[in-house]
Each structure stands twice: as structure tokens, then as C-alpha cells.
Design a protein around this motif. Structure first.
Motif, mmCIF file in Angstrom:
data_model
loop_
_atom_site.group_PDB
_atom_site.id
_atom_site.type_symbol
_atom_site.label_atom_id
_atom_site.label_comp_id
_atom_site.label_asym_id
_atom_site.label_seq_id
_atom_site.Cartn_x
_atom_site.Cartn_y
_atom_site.Cartn_z
ATOM 1 N N THR A 40 79.112 102.518 -65.030
ATOM 2 C CA THR A 40 79.359 103.560 -64.027
ATOM 3 C C THR A 40 79.869 103.031 -62.692
ATOM 4 O O THR A 40 80.410 103.802 -61.898
ATOM 5 C CB THR A 40 78.065 104.350 -63.747
ATOM 6 N N GLY A 41 79.640 101.762 -62.415
ATOM 7 C CA GLY A 41 80.009 101.201 -61.116
ATOM 8 C C GLY A 41 78.989 101.491 -60.030
ATOM 9 O O GLY A 41 79.118 101.016 -58.905
ATOM 10 N N ARG A 42 77.960 102.262 -60.365
ATOM 11 C CA ARG A 42 76.931 102.601 -59.374
ATOM 12 C C ARG A 42 75.959 101.439 -59.190
ATOM 13 O O ARG A 42 75.778 100.617 -60.082
ATOM 14 C CB ARG A 42 76.136 103.825 -59.835
ATOM 15 N N ILE A 43 75.295 101.436 -58.042
ATOM 16 C CA ILE A 43 74.298 100.414 -57.764
ATOM 17 C C ILE A 43 73.169 100.494 -58.803
ATOM 18 O O ILE A 43 72.783 101.586 -59.226
ATOM 19 C CB ILE A 43 73.751 100.565 -56.312
ATOM 20 N N ILE A 44 72.670 99.347 -59.224
ATOM 21 C CA ILE A 44 71.555 99.287 -60.171
ATOM 22 C C ILE A 44 70.286 99.745 -59.454
ATOM 23 O O ILE A 44 70.008 99.305 -58.332
ATOM 24 C CB ILE A 44 71.355 97.837 -60.688
ATOM 25 N N ILE A 45 69.535 100.631 -60.087
ATOM 26 C CA ILE A 45 68.299 101.134 -59.495
ATOM 27 C C ILE A 45 67.160 101.109 -60.516
ATOM 28 O O ILE A 45 67.385 101.057 -61.722
ATOM 29 C CB ILE A 45 68.446 102.569 -58.945
ATOM 30 N N GLN A 46 65.946 101.154 -59.972
ATOM 31 C CA GLN A 46 64.743 101.398 -60.775
ATOM 32 C C GLN A 46 63.899 102.381 -59.975
ATOM 33 O O GLN A 46 63.297 102.014 -58.973
ATOM 34 C CB GLN A 46 63.974 100.099 -61.036
ATOM 35 N N PHE A 47 63.911 103.633 -60.400
ATOM 36 C CA PHE A 47 63.134 104.674 -59.734
ATOM 37 C C PHE A 47 61.671 104.536 -60.153
ATOM 38 O O PHE A 47 61.371 104.408 -61.333
ATOM 39 C CB PHE A 47 63.661 106.060 -60.093
ATOM 40 N N GLU A 48 60.762 104.571 -59.173
ATOM 41 C CA GLU A 48 59.325 104.376 -59.410
ATOM 42 C C GLU A 48 58.574 105.684 -59.156
ATOM 43 O O GLU A 48 58.261 106.018 -58.011
ATOM 44 C CB GLU A 48 58.780 103.290 -58.483
ATOM 45 N N PRO A 49 58.253 106.436 -60.216
ATOM 46 C CA PRO A 49 57.559 107.717 -60.045
ATOM 47 C C PRO A 49 56.237 107.613 -59.290
ATOM 48 O O PRO A 49 55.888 108.499 -58.520
ATOM 49 C CB PRO A 49 57.325 108.207 -61.476
ATOM 50 N N SER A 50 55.495 106.524 -59.509
ATOM 51 C CA SER A 50 54.198 106.383 -58.836
ATOM 52 C C SER A 50 54.370 106.314 -57.319
ATOM 53 O O SER A 50 53.564 106.870 -56.572
ATOM 54 C CB SER A 50 53.442 105.159 -59.346
ATOM 55 N N TRP A 51 55.423 105.657 -56.863
ATOM 56 C CA TRP A 51 55.688 105.609 -55.426
ATOM 57 C C TRP A 51 56.165 106.966 -54.906
ATOM 58 O O TRP A 51 55.761 107.404 -53.836
ATOM 59 C CB TRP A 51 56.715 104.520 -55.095
ATOM 60 N N PHE A 52 57.010 107.616 -55.663
ATOM 61 C CA PHE A 52 57.502 108.925 -55.233
ATOM 62 C C PHE A 52 56.346 109.909 -55.091
ATOM 63 O O PHE A 52 56.296 110.668 -54.122
ATOM 64 C CB PHE A 52 58.545 109.462 -56.222
ATOM 65 N N LYS A 53 55.435 109.858 -56.005
ATOM 66 C CA LYS A 53 54.272 110.754 -55.950
ATOM 67 C C LYS A 53 53.491 110.541 -54.652
ATOM 68 O O LYS A 53 53.016 111.489 -54.033
ATOM 69 C CB LYS A 53 53.381 110.503 -57.167
ATOM 70 N N ARG A 54 53.365 109.289 -54.220
ATOM 71 C CA ARG A 54 52.645 108.967 -52.982
ATOM 72 C C ARG A 54 53.439 109.288 -51.723
ATOM 73 O O ARG A 54 52.858 109.667 -50.704
ATOM 74 C CB ARG A 54 52.306 107.473 -52.934
ATOM 75 N N LEU A 55 54.748 109.106 -51.787
ATOM 76 C CA LEU A 55 55.569 109.191 -50.574
ATOM 77 C C LEU A 55 56.187 110.549 -50.294
ATOM 78 O O LEU A 55 56.585 110.804 -49.158
ATOM 79 C CB LEU A 55 56.689 108.145 -50.648
ATOM 80 N N ARG A 56 56.266 111.403 -51.280
ATOM 81 C CA ARG A 56 56.958 112.671 -51.034
ATOM 82 C C ARG A 56 56.187 113.536 -50.046
ATOM 83 O O ARG A 56 54.963 113.534 -50.011
ATOM 84 C CB ARG A 56 57.281 113.409 -52.320
ATOM 85 N N SER A 57 56.909 114.262 -49.250
ATOM 86 C CA SER A 57 56.320 115.046 -48.172
ATOM 87 C C SER A 57 55.521 116.237 -48.681
ATOM 88 O O SER A 57 54.547 116.643 -48.055
ATOM 89 C CB SER A 57 57.410 115.511 -47.205
ATOM 90 N N ASN A 58 55.894 116.786 -49.798
ATOM 91 C CA ASN A 58 55.217 117.975 -50.332
ATOM 92 C C ASN A 58 54.488 117.636 -51.636
ATOM 93 O O ASN A 58 54.648 118.304 -52.640
ATOM 94 C CB ASN A 58 56.220 119.111 -50.538
ATOM 95 N N ARG A 59 53.646 116.600 -51.589
ATOM 96 C CA ARG A 59 53.004 116.127 -52.825
ATOM 97 C C ARG A 59 52.023 117.105 -53.431
ATOM 98 O O ARG A 59 51.664 116.989 -54.580
ATOM 99 C CB ARG A 59 52.359 114.764 -52.669
ATOM 100 N N LYS A 60 51.595 118.077 -52.675
ATOM 101 C CA LYS A 60 50.650 119.059 -53.222
ATOM 102 C C LYS A 60 51.349 120.161 -54.007
ATOM 103 O O LYS A 60 50.719 120.934 -54.693
ATOM 104 C CB LYS A 60 49.800 119.656 -52.104
ATOM 105 N N THR A 61 52.680 120.178 -53.928
ATOM 106 C CA THR A 61 53.446 121.172 -54.669
ATOM 107 C C THR A 61 53.352 120.868 -56.155
ATOM 108 O O THR A 61 53.400 119.717 -56.573
ATOM 109 C CB THR A 61 54.930 121.125 -54.229
ATOM 110 N N ASN A 62 53.243 121.896 -56.955
ATOM 111 C CA ASN A 62 53.189 121.721 -58.404
ATOM 112 C C ASN A 62 54.483 121.072 -58.879
ATOM 113 O O ASN A 62 55.569 121.536 -58.580
ATOM 114 C CB ASN A 62 52.989 123.075 -59.093
#
Length: 189
Positions: A40-62
Motif C-alpha cells: 500500500t505504501g502506507r506507514i507500517i502500524i500496530q494498533f493496540e486496542p488495550s491502549w486505545f481503551k485506556r486513552l480514549r476520551s469517551n471510554r464509558k461509551t458502549n
């Protein structure tokens, strides 16, 4: 030019005061020497769900059946699908929760590296593998224990400070030591 040349890596190692083979070993273990997807030519990433769960602003949202929750280490198509799903919910938290580039630096390190925002860090990393290595070297310099471990080639401490306490589970220390030994053997052969 997005690709990092061997000469550029040698120059960065010298400029930042690190052993070239140590940096090359990190790159081999973290990304198999790629900062961008061949497909794809896109930057290589590794998305970490455990971090997103902690860092998202609306974590109490279903969260329902969000795609981002099911992500595990996968191919780049799966990683980008999960990332884009999370980005739609909370862009900043998604970028902070993702390791990027050739040396897989987490977005939440942006301020330690000297960026005003995680988005600016991503923009810089998306320009080239050279920039991705600069980001990593700046981060390493901000973590004294990691810097010292790299200088002494203490692979267990490098793995701990670079990948976290679960490094043994994934054998990062052994992978780093083996990659380093391979490079040294190649140079002496």
C-alpha cells in the motif's frame, strides 16, 4: 525518498552516539526493516486496542462490536482497518495507541520526542524511514535506562524498556541478541 539507506543509518548511529549494529538489530526485530508497506505504501502500524481503551476520551461509551476491539497483531490491512475504526471514534487516542514505522514507536511518546501533538509526530514519520529512525533515537535519548542498556547491549533491559514487561513472552531479548550477533558475524565474515 522514503526508504532508509544503510549509509543514512550509519550516519544517524554516529550522530546520536549508538552502535550501528545495535540500531540495525532493533530495526530487524521491530519491523523486518520496513517503515512502509510494500503493497500500500502506507506507514507500517500496530494498533493496540488495550491502549486505545485506556486513552480514549469517551471510554464509558458502549463499544458494541467495534472492529478496533478485535484487533491483534495482523497484516497491515487488518491493522489499518482497526486503526481507522478507532480513529473515527477518537482520532487523538487512536494515534497515541498505535506504534508506527520502522522502529514501532508508540504515538503516546510524541511529547517526549519533542512534538506539540501526536498528529505532528505521525506526519513527520510518514515522510520517510529516515524520520522514523530520528523519532526513535530522540525517544531513546529521553529514556536514560534504555539509552544505557543499548550502549551496554543489555538485551533484557533493552527489551524491557522498549517493549514492556511482557517482552519475555515474545522473546524480544533473544530476538535482539540474535539479530545483533548475526550482524556482527556478517561484518566479521
Amino acid at each position: 525518498m522514503k526508504k532508509l539507506s544503510d549509509q543514512q543509518l550509519r550516519e544517524l548511529a554516529l550522530a546520536f552516539g549508538y552502535d550501528y549494529s545495535v540500531l540495525k538489530a532493533l530495526i530487524i526485530v521491530e519491523s523486518n526493516q520496513k517503515g512502509f508497506s510494500d503493497t500500500t505504501g502506507r506507514i507500517i502500524i500496530q494498533f493496540e486496542p488495550s491502549w486505545f481503551k485506556r486513552l480514549r476520551s469517551n471510554r464509558k461509551t458502549n463499544n458494541g462490536n467495534s472492529i478496533w476491539q478485535a484487533n491483534s497483531v495482523g497484516d497491515q490491512t487488518a491493522e489499518w482497518t482497526a486503526f481507522n475504526n478507532a480513529f473515527a471514534l477518537d482520532p487523538e487516542a487512536a494515534m497515541k495507541s498505535t506504534s508506527i514505522g520502522m522502529m514501532q514507536i508508540m504515538g503516546f511518546h510524541y511529547s517526549e520526542i519533542g512534538f506539540d501533538s501526536v498528529g505532528k509526530m505521525w506526519d513527520f514519520a510518514k515522510e520517510s524511514e529516515y524520520n522514523q529512525v530520528i523519532i526513535t533515537l530522540k525517544w531513546i535519548n529521553a529514556v536514560p535506562q534504555l539509552k544505557a542498556a543499548l550502549k551496554t547491549k543489555n538485551w533484557q533491559k533493552v527489551a524491557y524498556h522498549y517493549n514492556g514487561s511482557a517482552y519475555k513472552k515474545f522473546g524480544y531479548d533473544t530476538k535482539l541478541a540474535n539479530a545483533y550477533k548475526y550482524l556482527i558475524d556478517q561484518n566479521n565474515g
